[in-house]
Design an enzyme around this catalytic site. Structure first.
Site, mmCIF file in Angstrom:
data_model
loop_
_atom_site.group_PDB
_atom_site.id
_atom_site.type_symbol
_atom_site.label_atom_id
_atom_site.label_comp_id
_atom_site.label_asym_id
_atom_site.label_seq_id
_atom_site.Cartn_x
_atom_site.Cartn_y
_atom_site.Cartn_z
ATOM 1 N N LEU A 27 -3.826 -7.915 3.361
ATOM 2 C CA LEU A 27 -3.980 -9.388 4.069
ATOM 3 C C LEU A 27 -4.772 -9.334 3.066
ATOM 4 C CD1 LEU A 27 -3.570 -8.659 7.756
ATOM 5 C CD2 LEU A 27 -2.262 -10.066 6.192
ATOM 6 N N ALA A 28 -6.221 -9.393 2.211
ATOM 7 C CA ALA A 28 -7.377 -9.337 1.044
ATOM 8 C C ALA A 28 -7.469 -8.932 0.372
ATOM 9 C CB ALA A 28 -8.000 -8.934 2.799
ATOM 10 N N HIS B 84 1.376 -0.773 -0.009
ATOM 11 C CA HIS B 84 0.239 -0.185 -0.081
ATOM 12 C C HIS B 84 0.762 0.802 -0.076
ATOM 13 C CE1 HIS B 84 -2.448 3.229 1.545
ATOM 14 N NE2 HIS B 84 -3.724 2.739 1.155
#
Length: 116
Positions: free
Chosen positions: A68-69, A9
């Site tokens: 994570l997702a 990110h």
């Protein structure tokens, strides 16, 4: 030649980057050309990191989201960024992998750490 692009990110906090750099170093230790790219707040962006791998001779780049997702960034933003890089690097094939957090081994490792 195959290359690996780790996609994270990004953050304004300089301490946030340390685990991602350690991950990049661990992957690179295996001999695979690897780059780390960020969605926002940091450099390089995906297109620049892909160009760096292509300059090293990589003709196939596996993009691994270090998330994570699969939220909106992974489902919507990342495919658009890959398409832009693909257009700029027509001789390079891109393969988008699922986010690392969706792998059972990663979830098992997180559970082990959480259980201490």
């Amino acid at each position: 030649m195959n290359g690996l692009l780790l996609f994270a990110h990004g953050s304004r906090d300089p301490l946030w980057f340390a685990p991602f750099e350690r991950l990049r170093e661990r992957v690179a230790a295996g001999g695979t050309p690897v780059a780390l790219a960020y969605l926002e707040f940091a450099q390089p962006e995906l297109a620049e990191a892909a160009a760096q791998l292509a300059a090293q001779g990589c003709t196939h780049i596996r993009v691994v989201p270090v998330f994570l997702a699969a939220g909106a960034h992974v489902r919507a933003d990342l495919p658009e960024l890959i398409e832009s890089a693909r257009a700029a690097l027509p001789g390079v094939q891109f393969e988008l992998r699922p986010p690392v957090g969706e792998d059972a081994a990663v979830l098992d490792a997180i559970a082990r750490v959480a259980l201490g």
